[in-house]
Write an enzyme that holds these catalytic residues in place. Structure first.
Site, PDB file in Angstrom:
ATOM      1  N   GLY A  27      31.097  35.406  34.375  1.00 16.21           N
ATOM      2  CA  GLY A  27      31.337  35.835  35.759  1.00 16.21           C
ATOM      3  C   GLY A  27      30.744  37.207  36.008  1.00 16.21           C
ATOM      4  O   GLY A  27      31.364  38.068  36.635  1.00 16.21           O
ATOM      5  N   SER A  86      29.478  39.465  39.760  1.00 16.70           N
ATOM      6  CA  SER A  86      30.327  39.941  40.846  1.00 16.70           C
ATOM      7  C   SER A  86      31.548  40.672  40.277  1.00 16.70           C
ATOM      8  O   SER A  86      31.939  40.444  39.132  1.00 16.70           O
ATOM      9  CB  SER A  86      30.762  38.685  41.631  1.00 16.70           C
ATOM     10  N   GLY A  87      32.120  41.550  41.078  1.00 20.12           N
ATOM     11  CA  GLY A  87      33.426  42.143  40.767  1.00 20.12           C
ATOM     12  C   GLY A  87      33.518  42.803  39.400  1.00 20.12           C
ATOM     13  O   GLY A  87      32.643  43.585  38.986  1.00 20.12           O
ATOM     14  N   TYR A 131      47.017  29.724  39.951  1.00 24.55           N
ATOM     15  CA  TYR A 131      46.334  30.931  39.458  1.00 24.55           C
ATOM     16  C   TYR A 131      47.204  31.629  38.415  1.00 24.55           C
ATOM     17  O   TYR A 131      46.733  31.994  37.328  1.00 24.55           O
ATOM     18  CB  TYR A 131      46.034  31.856  40.642  1.00 24.55           C
TER      19      TYR A 131
HETATM   20  N1  LIG Z   1      40.347  41.268  41.926  1.00 21.70           N
HETATM   21  C1  LIG Z   1      41.576  41.465  41.498  1.00 21.70           C
HETATM   22  O1  LIG Z   1      42.393  42.148  42.152  1.00 21.70           O
HETATM   23  C2  LIG Z   1      42.049  40.841  40.212  1.00 21.70           C
HETATM   24  C3  LIG Z   1      43.369  41.058  39.809  1.00 21.70           C
HETATM   25  C4  LIG Z   1      43.809  40.505  38.616  1.00 21.70           C
HETATM   26  C5  LIG Z   1      42.925  39.772  37.836  1.00 21.70           C
HETATM   27  N2  LIG Z   1      41.643  39.559  38.246  1.00 21.70           N
HETATM   28  C6  LIG Z   1      40.766  38.775  37.374  1.00 21.70           C
HETATM   29  O2  LIG Z   1      39.516  39.411  37.242  1.00 21.70           O
HETATM   30  C7  LIG Z   1      38.534  38.439  36.901  1.00 21.70           C
HETATM   31  C8  LIG Z   1      37.290  38.682  37.714  1.00 21.70           C
HETATM   32  O3  LIG Z   1      37.554  38.442  39.076  1.00 21.70           O
HETATM   33  P1  LIG Z   1      37.001  39.360  40.243  1.00 21.70           P
HETATM   34  O4  LIG Z   1      38.161  39.958  40.917  1.00 21.70           O
HETATM   35  O5  LIG Z   1      35.932  40.222  39.748  1.00 21.70           O
HETATM   36  O6  LIG Z   1      36.448  38.227  41.258  1.00 21.70           O
HETATM   37  P2  LIG Z   1      34.995  37.800  41.699  1.00 21.70           P
HETATM   38  O7  LIG Z   1      34.266  38.960  42.286  1.00 21.70           O
HETATM   39  O8  LIG Z   1      35.185  36.580  42.536  1.00 21.70           O
HETATM   40  O9  LIG Z   1      34.282  37.402  40.325  1.00 21.70           O
HETATM   41  C9  LIG Z   1      34.581  36.218  39.669  1.00 21.70           C
HETATM   42  C10 LIG Z   1      33.378  35.786  38.881  1.00 21.70           C
HETATM   43  O10 LIG Z   1      33.690  34.541  38.206  1.00 21.70           O
HETATM   44  C11 LIG Z   1      32.636  33.614  38.477  1.00 21.70           C
HETATM   45  N3  LIG Z   1      33.070  32.231  38.389  1.00 21.70           N
HETATM   46  C12 LIG Z   1      33.985  31.599  39.153  1.00 21.70           C
HETATM   47  N4  LIG Z   1      34.074  30.316  38.810  1.00 21.70           N
HETATM   48  C13 LIG Z   1      33.178  30.110  37.799  1.00 21.70           C
HETATM   49  C14 LIG Z   1      32.783  28.988  37.046  1.00 21.70           C
HETATM   50  N5  LIG Z   1      33.318  27.772  37.251  1.00 21.70           N
HETATM   51  N6  LIG Z   1      31.849  29.146  36.106  1.00 21.70           N
HETATM   52  C15 LIG Z   1      31.275  30.356  35.895  1.00 21.70           C
HETATM   53  N7  LIG Z   1      31.599  31.465  36.587  1.00 21.70           N
HETATM   54  C16 LIG Z   1      32.537  31.331  37.535  1.00 21.70           C
HETATM   55  C17 LIG Z   1      32.197  33.972  39.884  1.00 21.70           C
HETATM   56  O11 LIG Z   1      30.957  33.379  40.189  1.00 21.70           O
HETATM   57  P3  LIG Z   1      30.517  33.100  41.714  1.00 21.70           P
HETATM   58  O12 LIG Z   1      30.051  34.420  42.262  1.00 21.70           O
HETATM   59  O13 LIG Z   1      29.444  32.094  41.560  1.00 21.70           O
HETATM   60  O14 LIG Z   1      31.723  32.578  42.436  1.00 21.70           O
HETATM   61  C18 LIG Z   1      32.155  35.480  39.775  1.00 21.70           C
HETATM   62  O15 LIG Z   1      30.997  35.887  39.106  1.00 21.70           O
HETATM   63  C19 LIG Z   1      39.164  37.072  37.139  1.00 21.70           C
HETATM   64  O16 LIG Z   1      39.510  36.497  35.894  1.00 21.70           O
HETATM   65  C20 LIG Z   1      40.416  37.392  37.936  1.00 21.70           C
HETATM   66  O17 LIG Z   1      41.439  36.462  37.705  1.00 21.70           O
HETATM   67  C21 LIG Z   1      41.174  40.084  39.420  1.00 21.70           C
END
Ligand SMILES: NC(=O)c1ccc[n+]([C@@H]2O[C@H](COP(=O)([O-])OP(=O)(O)OC[C@H]3O[C@@H](n4cnc5c(N)ncnc54)[C@H](OP(=O)(O)O)[C@@H]3O)[C@@H](O)[C@H]2O)c1
Length: 309
Positions: free
Chosen positions: A16, A19-20, A195
């Site tokens: 992943g 992004s993010g 989730y």
């Molecule tokens: N943001 C928060 O506040 C928060 C809080 C707690 C935990 N987290 C955790 O942090 C982690 C990263 O999330 P983020 O917040 O950075 O969100 P994000 O910006 O949506 O990034 C998620 C990444 O995972 C990729 N992804 C999703 N489904 C996938 C699949 N089937 N195969 C391969 N890659 C896939 C996405 O690709 P696409 O761009 O193609 O969709 C994106 O690159 C996650 O595990 C999330 O649960 C986030």
């Protein structure tokens, strides 16, 4: 852009990564001198992120490999030091994960850092090709399978695994129904529960990895990366989005999450830190269910069955 060389020559994989949190962690790993393989599911988004990283002027960052999927032919270029490759794989598809692991294993005989970061929320109950609920298939099963398939490489390298979980794991409840029914979406109880269950699975998997593989020199830690302004919230259903709306003002930059990952991999004096759960930078006890060893064992054993090719 600041460069250090604390991870010079180390081999890292980030899922992943376009992004993010994953994007931020990739950038920080590159800045620290690691060679990073970005795992992304979309060629377009992966290539865009790669181009932006290069345009950001990260010294020594080169795209060493043509991009991902089955087209991963190497191109001429530097093979040492900091650099970045892109691999394409949809982690919810077990066939993709197996092919990805095969390519990684042949290219990277020793893996120092594996950041299992990719994550989704899904508004409705939809299923992966193998019939698993998609949140569970992506956030847990895909990473479970990938990590197991990369075990030899992890053993040969520094073997630091970081599983990006969430404080939301505290609302996870993998005892609320049969594991099989949760995994297959038959016990679906909304996007937030799915989730939270998947994030609980991340912590259970982390702790069970340490119990099973700790003696092989592999370490694993789970981290809540912060409440961050990333894309993940935009992809969930309207209900949770509205619930989160007032908090968007307080959301931190994805770099807070990137730093939380770096905190667990950068300092070699912390190589004995394993089997822990971190709330951003601070160690915390995970939920009672996350510490349930029999549940962790059951989840591991069922996950082996569910990912048998
Ligand atoms: N943001 C928060 O506040 C928060 C809080 C707690 C935990 N987290 C955790 O942090 C982690 C990263 O999330 P983020 O917040 O950075 O969100 P994000 O910006 O949506 O990034 C998620 C990444 O995972 C990729 N992804 C999703 N489904 C996938 C699949 N089937 N195969 C391969 N890659 C896939 C996405 O690709 P696409 O761009 O193609 O969709 C994106 O690159 C996650 O595990 C999330 O649960 C986030």
């Amino acid at each position: 852009m600041r460069m250090s060389s604390s991870l010079k020559g180390q081999v890292a994989i980030v899922t992943g990564a376009n992004s993010g949190v994953g994007r931020s962690a990739t950038e920080m790993l590159l800045q620290a001198g690691a060679h990073v393989t970005m795992v992304c599911r979309s060629r377009e988004r992966g290539e865009r992120a790669l181009a932006e990283l290069r345009a950001a002027g990260l010294r020594g960052v080169r795209n060493r490999g043509a991009l991902g999927g089955r087209l991963n032919e190497p191109v001429a270029g530097d093979s040492g030091g900091a650099g970045v490759d892109l691999e394409l794989a949809d982690l919810s598809r077990q066939e993709d994960v197996r092919e990805l692991a095969g390519r990684l294993a042949s290219r990277l005989p020793a893996i120092d850092i594996l950041v299992n970061n990719a994550g989704v929320t899904r508004p409705q109950c939809v299923h992966s090709p193998e019939g698993f609920e998609l949140t569970f298939a992506t956030n847990h099963l895909g990473h479970f399978l990938l990590t197991r398939l990369l075990r030899e490489g992890l053993e040969a390298g520094r073997g630091r695994i970081v599983n990006v979980s969430s404080r939301g794991h505290r609302s996870g409840d993998l005892r609320r129904a049969e594991l099989e029914d949760i995994a297959r979406g038959q016990a679906w109880d909304g996007a937030l529960q799915a989730y939270a269950d998947s994030k609980l699975a991340n912590v259970l998997f982390t702790l069970e990895t340490v119990r099973r593989w700790g003696s092989r020199g592999i370490t694993a830690n789970a981290v809540h990366p912060g409440v961050l302004a990333t894309e993940i919230w935009k992809k969930t259903s309207l209900g949770p989005r509205l619930l989160l709306l007032p908090f968007t003002w307080f959301m931190s930059s994805p770099d807070v999450g990137g730093r939380a990952v770096m905190n667990l991999v950068e300092d070699p004096s912390r190589d004995d830190v394993t089997g822990r759960y971190f709330h951003v930078l601070k160690e915390q006890g995970p939920s009672a269910q996350a510490r349930d060893e029999s549940l962790a064992r059951e989840l591991w054993e069922r996950s082996v069955e569910w990912t048998r090719g």
